[in-house]
Design an enzyme around this catalytic site. Structure first.
Site, short mmCIF file in Angstrom:
data_model
loop_
_atom_site.label_atom_id
_atom_site.label_comp_id
_atom_site.label_asym_id
_atom_site.label_seq_id
_atom_site.Cartn_x
_atom_site.Cartn_y
_atom_site.Cartn_z
N GLU A 262 16.56 3.61 8.63
CA GLU A 262 16.21 3.09 7.21
C GLU A 262 17.30 1.57 7.48
OE1 GLU A 262 16.82 2.46 3.72
OE2 GLU A 262 18.47 3.64 3.43
N CYS A 296 19.54 -1.65 -0.30
CA CYS A 296 18.18 -2.02 0.43
C CYS A 296 16.89 -2.07 -0.07
CB CYS A 296 18.02 -0.77 1.52
SG CYS A 296 17.91 1.17 0.65
C1 UN1 Z 1 19.95 2.20 0.05
O1 UN1 Z 1 20.77 1.15 -0.73
O2 UN1 Z 1 21.00 2.15 1.33
O3 UN1 Z 1 17.07 4.15 -4.18
C2 UN1 Z 1 20.03 3.41 -0.11
C3 UN1 Z 1 18.28 3.79 -4.73
C4 UN1 Z 1 19.15 4.21 -3.76
C5 UN1 Z 1 19.89 4.25 -2.88
C6 UN1 Z 1 19.56 2.98 -1.73
N1 UN1 Z 1 19.04 5.89 -4.27
O4 UN1 Z 1 18.49 3.02 -4.80
#
Ligand code: UN1
Length: 514
Positions: A262, A296
């Protein structure tokens, strides 16, 4: 700063290896965790060396042989109790997240809520590890698939979601019958310790074998590389940069292990002429400024129709002007610090590159350094104008910069949206059904997440989370992501008296000659 909480004593030097309820003295250097809020030390961890990792890996392997024997719904019952323990500690864990990675309180609590939610989800899933059954082509035969625990698995997490991302992996792995070795980011080591300490009483009360949930805090060479090369771990789940994921993928695939990656995102929203502007601005603000641009799923690009470009830009600048940057634990603050000065430096480097490439800053981007900003980790969130030709727009800069680009036709907008190497999250703001359907069709967004009239970040745990292209292709959390943590076995049972072969093959000895 007052860091006195009941989970962790900030004055103690904490061993970097835990195997559930026991903590093991380590031989590595001391890691002092500094708060991005004011650069003050929060606590100290003694890091693991290779031999310390080995101790935990051995325990994880041994514990797997016990844990896989526990019926899945009983494993789910442990996860139910873990969820309750986290509920009781929600504010305290959120406080560690704010102190150690700088999230505003509401977002830090939201992150702990994600862990509580995935626990609930995993409890239900523990009774739904369904396999398909098939009709055999052979008479008197039955065929079906069953799902077995996979083994001890490695989970590498980034600083930005120090609780939630681990729990998406670990809680599903637990109900699947796997044991877990967690290597957290050293920028969020204390939060990882706090979570494990919050869980320990549940493990103890249920006499869960030592080694089912392991934490190993240490450097890349001593711990990270060992984890990747460890043939006892059939699966490595890693969250982080594309560069990190590429390395993880290469090393683990050399030993033919599995990875669940990820990695970076470069997420865009398309704002069309029929969009509700107010809604769009709110979503852009949360997507680009939330978590100080360090998700992310953070919004990095706005692709706006040229006819509404000026209206959207004005509304965005008005909204950005109201964002209070400061101590993330103070009420009213919407954006805390970046994780460290290095992150500030990278943001500045991206803005310098943008200007050299013909882009323009429309709002913010400055480093704040006076008074309560003395840690050097605070910036003003930035709105920039760019074109698709600017190379910096194709990169993920983990900071609150949003690039505005314009488009004329919806096809062009979708092409722009898809024209980056990453493929995590995407959204369109429109009230035109033909546009939203095109965006969601096979000719539309190429991302793992595609939303209509909501932003790119803040995904719910119930869906499978992950992305395409350089984002790595993995899926975690909800839906059928549990399958990655189990091994599938196809089984055929012959309850007839004969031995008919598949594909009608005849392969019999001539009995008359015997
Ligand atoms: C991440 O930034 O690694 O959708 C995960 C989102 C959160 C998870 C982010 N539920 O922004």
């Amino acid at each position: 700063m007052d860091v006195q909480t009941s989970l962790l004593d900030p004055k103690k030097v904490h061993p970097g290896v835990g195997t559930g309820t026991l903590w093991h003295p380590c031989r590595g250097e001391k890691l002092v965790s500094l708060s991005p809020i004011d650069s003050q030390p929060l606590g100290t961890v003694q890091k693991a060396l290779a031999a310390d990792y080995e101790g935990a890996a051995h325990k994880a392997q041994e514990a797997f042989h016990q844990w896989r024997k526990v019926p899945a719904p009983n494993r789910g019952e442990i996860v139910r109790q873990i969820g309750n323990a986290i509920r009781d500690r929600k504010q305290e864990l959120a406080r560690w997240i704010s102190l150690e990675v700088g999230k505003i309180t509401s977002e830090a609590e939201g992150e702990v809520q994600e862990m509580i939610d995935i626990c609930d989800f995993a409890v239900g899933q523990s009774r739904m590890l369904y396999g398909l059954s098939m009709h055999s082509e052979r008479p008197g035969h039955r065929m079906y698939e069953q799902w077995h625990p996979l083994g001890p698995i490695g989970v590498i997490t980034a600083f930005n979601f120090p609780v939630a991302v681990w729990s998406w992996n670990a809680m599903i792995a637990l109900i699947a019958g796997d044991t877990v070795i967690w290597k957290p980011s050293s920028k969020a080591a204390l939060t990882a310790l706090a979570v494990m300490k919050a869980i320990a009483p549940v493990l103890k009360a249920n006499t869960v074998p030592e080694g089912v949930l392991n934490l190993v805090i240490g450097d890349r060479d001593a711990v990270g590389e060992r984890l990747l090369g460890d043939t006892r771990l059939p699966l490595i789940s890693a969250t982080g940069s594309v560069a990190m994921g590429r390395h993880v993928g290469q090393v683990v695939s050399t030993r033919l292990g599995r990875t669940l990656l990820e990695l970076g995102g470069n997420n865009a929203v398309i704002v069309t002429p029929s969009a509700d502007l107010h809604l769009s601005v709110r979503a852009i603000l949360f997507g680009a400024v939330g978590t100080a641009g360090q998700r992310c799923t953070t919004l990095r690009r706005v692709i706006v129709h040229q006819d509404i470009r000026d209206a959207l830009t004005d509304a965005l600048i008005r909204a950005y002007r109201q964002v209070v940057v400061g101590n993330p634990m103070e009420p009213g603050v919407l954006m805390g610090p970046l994780i460290d000065r290095q992150a500030v430096h990278q943001m500045q480097a991206a803005l310098t590159a943008l200007k050299a490439q013909g882009g323009r800053i429309l709002y913010g981007g400055e480093v704040l350094s006076d008074g309560s900003y003395a840690a050097g980790t605070y910036v003003r969130p930035c709105i920039a104008e760019a074109t698709h030709q600017c190379p910096v727009v194709h990169q993920e800069t983990f900071a609150p910069i949003v690039y505005l680009e314009t488009y004329q036709t919806i096809e062009e907008a979708i092409a722009l949206q898809n024209s980056v190497p990453q493929g995590l999250s995407s959204a369109i703001f429109t009230n035109d059904l033909t546009e939203s359907e095109l965006f969601l069709s096979a000719m539309g967004s190429d991302c793992g997440i595609a939303n209509v009239n909501i932003g790119t970040s803040g995904a719910e745990i119930g869906g499978a989370f992950g992305g395409e292209k350089e984002t790595g292709g993995g899926r975690e959390s909800g839906s059928d992501a549990w399958k990655a943590y189990m091994r599938r076995q196809t089984t055929t049972i012959n309850w007839s008296k004969g031995l008919p072969l598949a594909q009608d093959i005849r392969f019999a000895l001539d009995d008359s000659e015997g």
